[in-house]
Structures are given as C-alpha cells and as structure tokens.
Design an enzyme around this catalytic site. Structure first.
Site, PDB file in Angstrom:
ATOM      1  CE1 TYR A 165      -3.361  50.611  29.301  1.00 25.09           C
ATOM      2  CE2 TYR A 165      -3.132  52.981  29.606  1.00 25.09           C
ATOM      3  CZ  TYR A 165      -2.630  51.699  29.746  1.00 25.09           C
ATOM      4  OH  TYR A 165      -1.400  51.505  30.329  1.00 25.09           O
ATOM      5  CE  LYS A 169      -3.175  49.816  32.814  1.00 20.84           C
ATOM      6  NZ  LYS A 169      -2.769  48.485  33.344  1.00 20.84           N
TER       7      LYS A 169
HETATM    8  P1  NAD Z   1       4.180  45.274  27.022  1.00 22.01           P
HETATM    9  O1  NAD Z   1       3.291  45.323  25.835  1.00 22.01           O
HETATM   10  O2  NAD Z   1       5.656  45.386  26.810  1.00 22.01           O
HETATM   11  O3  NAD Z   1       3.892  43.929  27.838  1.00 22.01           O
HETATM   12  C1  NAD Z   1       2.586  43.486  28.111  1.00 22.01           C
HETATM   13  C2  NAD Z   1       2.584  41.976  28.138  1.00 22.01           C
HETATM   14  O4  NAD Z   1       1.255  41.518  28.462  1.00 22.01           O
HETATM   15  C3  NAD Z   1       2.945  41.348  26.783  1.00 22.01           C
HETATM   16  O5  NAD Z   1       4.048  40.459  26.936  1.00 22.01           O
HETATM   17  C4  NAD Z   1       1.675  40.593  26.372  1.00 22.01           C
HETATM   18  O6  NAD Z   1       1.907  39.388  25.678  1.00 22.01           O
HETATM   19  C5  NAD Z   1       1.017  40.330  27.724  1.00 22.01           C
HETATM   20  N1  NAD Z   1      -0.414  40.078  27.600  1.00 22.01           N
HETATM   21  C6  NAD Z   1      -1.309  40.749  26.845  1.00 22.01           C
HETATM   22  N2  NAD Z   1      -2.529  40.215  26.962  1.00 22.01           N
HETATM   23  C7  NAD Z   1      -2.426  39.176  27.849  1.00 22.01           C
HETATM   24  C8  NAD Z   1      -3.352  38.245  28.391  1.00 22.01           C
HETATM   25  N3  NAD Z   1      -4.638  38.272  28.043  1.00 22.01           N
HETATM   26  N4  NAD Z   1      -2.902  37.326  29.284  1.00 22.01           N
HETATM   27  C9  NAD Z   1      -1.584  37.280  29.631  1.00 22.01           C
HETATM   28  N5  NAD Z   1      -0.661  38.130  29.123  1.00 22.01           N
HETATM   29  C10 NAD Z   1      -1.068  39.079  28.244  1.00 22.01           C
HETATM   30  O7  NAD Z   1       3.669  46.420  28.020  1.00 22.01           O
HETATM   31  P2  NAD Z   1       4.420  47.263  29.179  1.00 22.01           P
HETATM   32  O8  NAD Z   1       4.718  48.606  28.651  1.00 22.01           O
HETATM   33  O9  NAD Z   1       5.493  46.471  29.814  1.00 22.01           O
HETATM   34  O10 NAD Z   1       3.207  47.445  30.211  1.00 22.01           O
HETATM   35  C11 NAD Z   1       3.002  46.605  31.326  1.00 22.01           C
HETATM   36  C12 NAD Z   1       1.845  47.138  32.153  1.00 22.01           C
HETATM   37  O11 NAD Z   1       2.120  48.457  32.612  1.00 22.01           O
HETATM   38  C13 NAD Z   1       0.516  47.209  31.396  1.00 22.01           C
HETATM   39  O12 NAD Z   1      -0.546  46.892  32.275  1.00 22.01           O
HETATM   40  C14 NAD Z   1       0.441  48.656  30.992  1.00 22.01           C
HETATM   41  O13 NAD Z   1      -0.881  49.077  30.773  1.00 22.01           O
HETATM   42  C15 NAD Z   1       1.065  49.318  32.199  1.00 22.01           C
HETATM   43  N6  NAD Z   1       1.596  50.653  31.918  1.00 22.01           N
HETATM   44  C16 NAD Z   1       2.722  50.813  31.159  1.00 22.01           C
HETATM   45  C17 NAD Z   1       3.220  52.090  30.958  1.00 22.01           C
HETATM   46  C18 NAD Z   1       4.490  52.320  30.202  1.00 22.01           C
HETATM   47  O14 NAD Z   1       5.015  53.425  30.265  1.00 22.01           O
HETATM   48  N7  NAD Z   1       5.010  51.326  29.480  1.00 22.01           N
HETATM   49  C19 NAD Z   1       2.570  53.202  31.477  1.00 22.01           C
HETATM   50  C20 NAD Z   1       1.422  53.017  32.228  1.00 22.01           C
HETATM   51  C21 NAD Z   1       0.956  51.733  32.451  1.00 22.01           C
END
Ligand code: NAD
Length: 304
Positions: A165, A169
């Site tokens: 990851y 990233k």
């Molecule tokens: P989440 O798991 O709630 O949502 C991610 C969504 O991506 C899901 O609905 C899933 O179905 C969809 N997805 C997965 N694989 C896919 C694909 N191949 N094609 C299309 N859709 C797909 O995650 P989140 O916490 O909302 O995170 C959103 C983004 O932010 C991600 O890129 C994550 O790495 C990044 N991020 C989140 C956090 C955090 O604190 N939540 C921190 C750093 C980075």
C-alpha cells in the site's frame, strides 16, 4: 462562491463508500454531474456489490443532484477506459478525475505474498494511471482538466504491514507530480490528498493498548466528509494556480506537505569512500534526519 463545479463533469472512483462517497455527494452539491464509479468490493478487494454505488446515487438524487453509475474496475486498462467513456456517453465531457478507489492487503513484509503485492498495486497505482491516462486524451483536446488523487501518509512516511500500500501511495505522488509537469501545457492540474477518515478501511486499526485506544478515538472523529471540501476546491477553477501539491485535511486542520528536496549536504573534495561516509558524512547528515525517521515508533496517523 456557490456551485464551484457548475457545468463540470466529475468521475469519482470508489464512490460507493467512505471518502469517495462524500466527495461525490459534495461535488454534485456544487453543481457537477458525477460518475459514481465503484465495483462494490470488500476492503480486501473481493466480490462485487451494486448497492453501495446505488446508495450514493440515491443520496445525490435526494439532494437534487445528477449522477450516473459505472461499475467497472479501475484495475484494468480496458475497464478504466469504460469509466471515462461513461462520462462521455452520459454527460458529453469530462473535467475532473478523483482517483479514490482502494483496497488493503496488509501483511508484515517478510510474509507478504506476490498476490498481496500485485492486488494492491493493481487497484491503487495502476488504477490511478489507467483512469488518468484515459481521461488525458479528453483533457488535452479540451485544454482543461483537474486530477485529484488519494495518496496516504502510509506512503509519505511508511507504515507497519503496508509495504504494498505504501509503495502504491508514494507511487501515486510521483504519478501526480509528473502529470502536473506534462499536462500543464494543456491547462491541466494534478494534486494529491493524503486523507484521514474513520471508514471501513481504517476500522480495523488495533485499539488494544491505552495509546492505541486514544489514537483510534481520535481517528473516529475524523468523518469521511471532512475530506470532501478540499477535493472540491482542488477540482475547481478556484485552484487554477495549484498543481503538483500534496495536502491533508485532518479534522478541521489543513496541511500542505513539503516537496522532497535535499535538506543537508556534506562535501569532500577528494570524493567519498564507504569508510569516509561512515566516519565523516553520517554524523553530519544525521542532523537532517527527521524525528519520525529516527524513531522506532513511526505511525502513519501522526504525520507531524
Ligand atoms: P473504503 O473502503 O470505504 O472505500 C473504497 C471504495 O473503493 C469501496 O467502495 C470499494 O468498493 C472501491 N473499490 C475497490 N476496488 C475497486 C476497483 N478495482 N474499482 C473500483 N472501485 C473499487 O475506503 P476509504 O477509507 O473511503 O478510502 C478511500 C481512499 O482514500 C483510498 O484510496 C484509501 O487508500 C485512501 N486513504 C484513506 C484513508 C482513511 O483514513 N480512510 C487514509 C489514507 C488514504
């Protein structure tokens, strides 16, 4: 400045849950027509479910906004092109790409499998490239466009059990910075957000020790919607001079990150040997190491 995205068409990948859903809702609320892209996968990227994307669409409709769903995966070139084509077919243009879809396959490094590596790189890094590249043709033709990519402090700083990851990233940061350079001649901008949010993705962070419990309680207050205003701003014309940057919203704070540059140098006129580096260079360069880099207790949720 009401309706900062009036007349624009946005693709938000992974818009069925968490941060992506909130960005899609706010973009629609600011006047954009939105393609909600989501395969409805589990956190580890397995399975498919149409419900999350449909729920996002229903919320946008309740608010009086316009959206359509694309259930194609970001993780393949052919399917990513379909996501961009959906914007053209439904709305006739594409102005904004938010690369947000993501999965996790955490594993301590010495046990990480090739499958765990490949799956995470495929969705985050390859997916961000595929969707961005498919949109680039249209951005170039119309001489405008904005990319917002989700990076992570796990990439910027490193995190336990997340080599796959973190690599993806930080790779996205490199992708964004180079897109910003290549596409500026076409009036196209590219920026990263390293978000913070309590979502199903962060819901598995351990909360056993008192320190971990305090940390998790803090993260739980960081609702996914806190990330949406920054994404809307970066996608809007109000950010016309902002490109190649990395930002974080953390609750009600906003950060901008430093660009990686040498912070300390030492010179030796006769050149360096490994022994001379150990003896003379290290003590001087070590003054430039950050506290986090020295510390054995790096944790990605405490970026500063
Ligand atoms: P989440 O798991 O709630 O949502 C991610 C969504 O991506 C899901 O609905 C899933 O179905 C969809 N997805 C997965 N694989 C896919 C694909 N191949 N094609 C299309 N859709 C797909 O995650 P989140 O916490 O909302 O995170 C959103 C983004 O932010 C991600 O890129 C994550 O790495 C990044 N991020 C989140 C956090 C955090 O604190 N939540 C921190 C750093 C980075």
């Amino acid at each position: 400045m009401p309706n900062m995205l009036e007349g624009k068409v946005a693709i938000v990948t992974g818009a069925g849950n968490g941060i992506g859903r909130e960005i899609a809702i706010m973009m629609a609320g600011q006047g954009a027509k939105v393609i909600i892209n989501d395969v409805g996968a589990s956190v580890s990227g397995e399975g498919q479910d149409a419900t999350p994307a449909q729920q996002t669409k229903a919320i946008i409709a309740q608010n009086g906004g316009t959206s359509e769903i694309s259930a194609d995966s970001v993780a393949g070139w052919a399917s990513a092109q379909k996501i961009v084509q959906a914007a053209m077919d439904h709305f006739g243009r594409i102005d904004i790409v938010v690369n947000n879809a993501g999965i996790l396959r955490d594993q301590i490094f010495h046990r990480m499998t090739v499958e765990e590596w490949d799956a995470v790189i495929a969705v985050h890094l390859n997916g961000s490239f595929y969707v961005s590249r498919a949109a680039a043709t249209h951005f170039r033709q119309q001489q405008s466009g904005a990319y917002v990519h989700m990076s992570s402090t796990s990439g910027l700083i490193g995190n336990f059990g997340q080599a796959n990851y973190s690599a993806a990233k930080l790779g996205i940061v490199g992708l964004s910075k180079s897109i910003a350079l290549d596409m500026s001649r076409f009036n196209v901008r590219s920026n990263c957000i390293a978000p913070f949010a309590w979502s199903r993705m962060t819901g598995t962070i351990p909360a056993e020790t008192p320190e971990q419990k305090r940390r998790v309680e803090r993260i739980m207050q960081m609702t996914p919607d806190k990330n949406a205003p920054l994404a809307v701003f970066l996608a809007s014309d109000a950010a016309k001079d902002v490109t190649g940057q990395i930002f974080s919203p953390r609750m009600n704070e906003l950060f901008v990150y430093s660009q990686i540059r040498p912070i300390k140098s030492v010179h030796r006129s006769e050149g360096w040997t490994p022994e001379a580096i150990a003896e003379y260079a290290l003590p001087s360069l070590a003054q430039g190491f950050s506290k986090l880099e020295r510390s054995g207790d790096v944790f990605s949720w405490d970026p500063i």
